[in-house]
Motif scaffolding. Structure first.
Motif, PDB file in Angstrom:
ATOM      1  N   ILE A  72      -6.687  17.521  -0.125  1.00 27.85           N
ATOM      2  CA  ILE A  72      -7.000  16.046   0.205  1.00 27.85           C
ATOM      3  C   ILE A  72      -7.871  16.061   2.633  1.00 27.85           C
ATOM      4  N   TYR A 113      -9.543  14.926   5.358  1.00 23.56           N
ATOM      5  CA  TYR A 113     -10.147  13.471   6.102  1.00 23.56           C
ATOM      6  C   TYR A 113     -10.191  13.593   7.985  1.00 23.56           C
ATOM      7  N   LEU A 123       0.431   7.246  -0.188  1.00 24.25           N
ATOM      8  CA  LEU A 123      -0.284   8.949  -1.166  1.00 24.25           C
ATOM      9  C   LEU A 123       1.226   9.390  -1.311  1.00 24.25           C
ATOM     10  N   PHE A 160      -2.386  17.566   2.324  1.00 27.36           N
ATOM     11  CA  PHE A 160      -3.629  16.411   3.098  1.00 27.36           C
ATOM     12  C   PHE A 160      -3.617  17.332   4.907  1.00 27.36           C
ATOM     13  N   HIS A 175       2.089  17.316  -5.070  1.00 28.05           N
ATOM     14  CA  HIS A 175       1.224  16.192  -5.486  1.00 28.05           C
ATOM     15  C   HIS A 175       0.598  16.053  -4.532  1.00 28.05           C
ATOM     16  N   VAL A 176       0.462  15.769  -3.025  1.00 31.03           N
ATOM     17  CA  VAL A 176       0.101  15.721  -2.166  1.00 31.03           C
ATOM     18  C   VAL A 176      -0.665  16.368  -0.967  1.00 31.03           C
ATOM     19  N   TYR A 212       5.428  16.856  -0.966  1.00 32.01           N
ATOM     20  CA  TYR A 212       4.081  16.506  -0.629  1.00 32.01           C
ATOM     21  C   TYR A 212       3.886  17.228   0.539  1.00 32.01           C
ATOM     22  N   LYS A 260       0.898  -1.078   0.195  1.00 34.82           N
ATOM     23  CA  LYS A 260       0.322   0.272   0.345  1.00 34.82           C
ATOM     24  C   LYS A 260       1.050   1.166  -0.169  1.00 34.82           C
ATOM     25  N   LYS A 286       4.329   8.371  -5.880  1.00 33.55           N
ATOM     26  CA  LYS A 286       3.509   7.024  -6.433  1.00 33.55           C
ATOM     27  C   LYS A 286       3.642   8.265  -7.807  1.00 33.55           C
ATOM     28  N   GLU A 311      -3.317   6.797   6.342  1.00 36.87           N
ATOM     29  CA  GLU A 311      -4.118   7.693   4.881  1.00 36.87           C
ATOM     30  C   GLU A 311      -3.311   8.331   4.436  1.00 36.87           C
ATOM     31  N   PHE A 312      -1.850   9.021   5.104  1.00 34.48           N
ATOM     32  CA  PHE A 312      -0.868  10.325   4.443  1.00 34.48           C
ATOM     33  C   PHE A 312      -0.315   9.434   3.589  1.00 34.48           C
TER      34      PHE A 312
END
Length: 385
Positions: free
Chosen positions: A357, A359, A381, A330, A327-328, A293, A208, A384, A377-378
């Motif tokens: 994002i 959460y 992400l 969060f 890119h992320v 990120y 993951k 990738k 959760e982070f």
């Protein structure tokens, strides 16, 4: 002589069994020791109903309390006891023992640095959840790494998580997540209270998350005490402004010199909990040439949606450029810690064209279970392609 020794040994064994039986008989039915007790310590204990049981030996004390739970009751044997009034919230929680007004860590517990001092911790099991527990998977290594800070003119250390494959693939380089603790905590927090290494182990083993290095350092926010010659109002600005300089000028160069890392912004992330989230926003949004990120867990910078183009030196002014670089982006928070501000920020940024994002951790407050969930959760992400 041999017969006498044998009889004595048998007597000792029987005595030990009897003592053990008596001790076990005294334990409240359906309870188990707290997982953060020192080896062999039977208290505190956790019941199946998630109530907590405390027992402290203080024969000469006049009053003994457990922080956040209340006053204990003294027995004739010199032990003080307390049973929580009802089930406690699942997750990790700090506590201290208060003996005649003196607050201290529980001698039965392993130490945790939180609330600006060394305290004790208790874990209320979360049924059916094991993403932050040790499993039968390849485990990474958390090691201590020392370096000299030219910014602060002092020797410092950080803790570095390297994934299980780091030593097995000597020619491979890895992306890096710089992960920060909250106010009143330190560099021990994420590995100890946060179980960050187990979370990453399990995510990587399940495919993951990308194998990554995680760096956990001291954010200089352990205490609000002013330094010599410093005014109380100067403390917070120092806490906010010093660490980003340390990270950029000392920590990152140290990591990139001593570990096999991919040393470019596309392979560099930063996240933090609470005040560490503020550190993250202050560092990354002012240095997008170095980070791709960004994660804030129950903490973020102060972004004025009404003056978005001016925030952080105008980093949001060109929406398209920001979205291409980051890119992320969060933002996580617990549902029981007044999440409205963070949700409003997330929605406002989205309305303005800034990708992010949001959460929300169900049923948790400003606590490590929220932040464990955020990391869980982070991390998947990140990095990738």
């Amino acid at each position: 002589m041999k017969k006498v020794l044998c009889l004595a040994l048998i007597a000792l064994m029987v005595s030990a069994v009897n003592l053990s039986a008596q001790s076990n008989h005294e334990f409240p039915e359906g309870t188990v020791p707290n997982i953060h007790n020192i080896n062999g310590a039977q208290y505190p204990r956790i019941g199946k109903d998630k109530r907590t049981y405390f027992r402290v030996y203080a024969p000469d004390a006049k009053k003994v309390e457990i922080s956040f739970r209340g006053e204990m009751t003294k027995g004739d044997d010199g032990y003080w006891t307390l049973v929580s009034k009802g089930p406690e919230v699942v997750g990790f929680h700090y506590y201290t023992v208060i003996i005649d007004g003196v607050e201290t860590a529980d001698p039965n517990g392993k130490p945790f640095f939180g609330m600006g001092r060394w305290v004790s911790g208790i874990e209320i099991p979360e049924d059916g959840v094991d993403y932050y527990k040790a499993k039968d998977v390849p485990h990474g290594t958390v090691s201590e790494s020392w370096y000299y800070s030219n910014v602060r003119n002092e020797w410092r250390h950080c803790f570095v998580y390297t994934p299980a494959c780091y030593d097995k693939e000597p020619n491979r380089k890895f992306p890096v997540l710089y992960l920060q603790h909250g106010f009143g905590e330190n560099e021990y927090g994420w590995a100890n209270q946060g179980c960050a290494n187990f979370i990453l182990d399990n995510l990587i083993a399940e495919g993951k998350a990308v194998p990554m290095i995680v760096v956990m350092d001291n954010g200089n926010i352990e205490s609000r005490t002013p330094l010599p010659g410093e005014k109380p109002e100067d403390v917070r600005p120092r806490m906010v402004n010093t660490f980003p300089k340390v990270l950029l000028n000392d920590i990152i160069p140290h990591i990139e010199k001593n570990y096999r890392v991919l040393a470019d912004r596309e392979n560099r992330a930063m996240a933090g909990l609470s005040f560490g989230g503020l550190h993250t926003f202050t560092t990354t949004l002012n240095n997008l040439d170095k980070f791709a990120y960004i994660g804030g867990f129950s903490g973020a910078g102060s972004i004025d949606l009404n003056n978005l183009d001016e925030a952080y030196g105008g980093v949001f002014k060109d929406r398209k450029a920001f979205n291409e670089k980051v890119h992320v982006f969060f933002m996580g928070i617990g549902s029981e810690e007044n999440p409205e501000r963070t949700k409003k920020l997330s929605d406002g940024l989205k309305a303005a064209g800034i990708n992010n994002i949001y959460y929300e951790s169900p049923g948790t407050a400003h606590e490590f279970l929220t932040w464990r969930r955020c990391l869980n959760e982070f991390a998947p992400l990140l990095f990738k392609k």
